[in-house]
Scaffold this active site. Structure first.
Site, PDB file in Angstrom:
ATOM      1  N   THR A 101       0.856  -1.153 -13.506  1.00 20.44           N
ATOM      2  CA  THR A 101       1.218  -0.462 -12.276  1.00 20.44           C
ATOM      3  C   THR A 101       2.539  -1.005 -11.746  1.00 20.44           C
ATOM      4  O   THR A 101       2.808  -2.194 -11.858  1.00 20.44           O
ATOM      5  CB  THR A 101       0.133  -0.620 -11.184  1.00 20.44           C
ATOM      6  OG1 THR A 101       0.563   0.040  -9.996  1.00 20.44           O
ATOM      7  CG2 THR A 101      -0.162  -2.079 -10.873  1.00 20.44           C
ATOM      8  N   ALA A 102       3.327  -0.112 -11.194  1.00 16.51           N
ATOM      9  CA  ALA A 102       4.557  -0.549 -10.522  1.00 16.51           C
ATOM     10  C   ALA A 102       4.393  -0.459  -9.016  1.00 16.51           C
ATOM     11  O   ALA A 102       5.378  -0.486  -8.274  1.00 16.51           O
ATOM     12  CB  ALA A 102       5.742   0.292 -10.982  1.00 16.51           C
ATOM     13  N   SER A 103       3.140  -0.327  -8.561  1.00 15.65           N
ATOM     14  CA  SER A 103       2.821  -0.292  -7.132  1.00 15.65           C
ATOM     15  C   SER A 103       3.639   0.783  -6.404  1.00 15.65           C
ATOM     16  O   SER A 103       3.589   1.945  -6.771  1.00 15.65           O
ATOM     17  CB  SER A 103       3.015  -1.676  -6.515  1.00 15.65           C
ATOM     18  OG  SER A 103       2.183  -2.607  -7.167  1.00 15.65           O
ATOM     19  N   HIS A 104       4.431   0.372  -5.420  1.00 15.72           N
ATOM     20  CA  HIS A 104       5.153   1.320  -4.573  1.00 15.72           C
ATOM     21  C   HIS A 104       6.489   1.751  -5.167  1.00 15.72           C
ATOM     22  O   HIS A 104       7.188   2.582  -4.579  1.00 15.72           O
ATOM     23  CB  HIS A 104       5.418   0.676  -3.204  1.00 15.72           C
ATOM     24  CG  HIS A 104       6.257  -0.565  -3.322  1.00 15.72           C
ATOM     25  ND1 HIS A 104       5.699  -1.766  -3.674  1.00 15.72           N
ATOM     26  CD2 HIS A 104       7.581  -0.779  -3.177  1.00 15.72           C
ATOM     27  CE1 HIS A 104       6.668  -2.684  -3.725  1.00 15.72           C
ATOM     28  NE2 HIS A 104       7.817  -2.112  -3.434  1.00 15.72           N
TER      29      HIS A 104
END
Length: 200
Positions: free
Chosen positions: A100-103
């Site tokens: 995941t790269a989050s935001h």
């Protein structure tokens, strides 16, 4: 290995740098860390978000871990990172890697490590992983990779923990095309709310 620099509990980069070879190197360094930490041969979760490339990178990680003798549980769908953290504690796992790269915007992806306590990895842990990046070991898989459902057990835990009654309440839920779709909205609905869904 060039191009890999860990920040808050993981590594994020644009897709020109976030490649299969580098992701596999992170998986190998994590396997080495888990083995050194006394978790050799145990089970590790590999989660991933809704980005187009995330499942493929998760498969890369699962392959490296299984080649190192770890069993791997892989959710059948993308799911929020807290579900993976919950699974670590609920299933008594050695830890997890989450793609995941989050935001960050769509041209990014990332990978984070979550230790066996289900909490974010401390800098000492991620620094140790980053310092030991290397090419993955080769050979046959000696660990098993299997798909599991992480959503339902987390939902049941949330409902038991909070015991909320949202009957008569209307909630607008905007998933922003993320991994919360079909998870957060469904949980609100099971608690009794009328849910208006946006970008699910």
């Amino acid at each position: 290995m060039d191009g890999i620099s860990f920040g808050t509990d993981g590594w994020r980069a644009t897709l020109d740098l976030f490649t299969s070879d580098r992701v596999r190197a992170v998986a190998q360094a994590t396997a080495d860390h888990l083995e050194a930490d006394g978790h050799a041969g145990e089970t590790v979760a590999v989660g991933y978000d809704a980005r187009e490339t995330s499942r493929g990178f998760a498969d890369d990680i699962a392959d490296v871990l299984a080649t190192n003798g770890f069993d791997v549980v892989l959710p059948g769908r993308d799911c929020p990172t807290p579900l993976v953290a919950h699974a670590i504690v609920e299933r008594d796992l050695a830890g997890a890697l989450v793609v995941t790269a989050s935001h960050n915007p769509p041209e990014y992806n990332g990978v984070k490590f979550i230790p066996s306590d289900g909490a974010p990895a401390l800098p000492a842990v991620t620094e140790a992983i980053e310092a030991n990046l290397r090419e993955p070991v080769e050979g046959d898989r000696t660990g098993e990779v299997r798909e599991v459902d992480l959503v339902e057990s987390h939902a049941e835990h949330c409902l038991d923990l909070v015991d909320a009654d949202l009957s008569g309440l209307t909630v607008v839920y905007d998933a922003m095309h993320g991994s919360g779709r079909g998870v957060t909205d469904a949980l609100l609905e099971r608690a009794g709310a009328d849910v208006i869904r946006e970008r699910c």
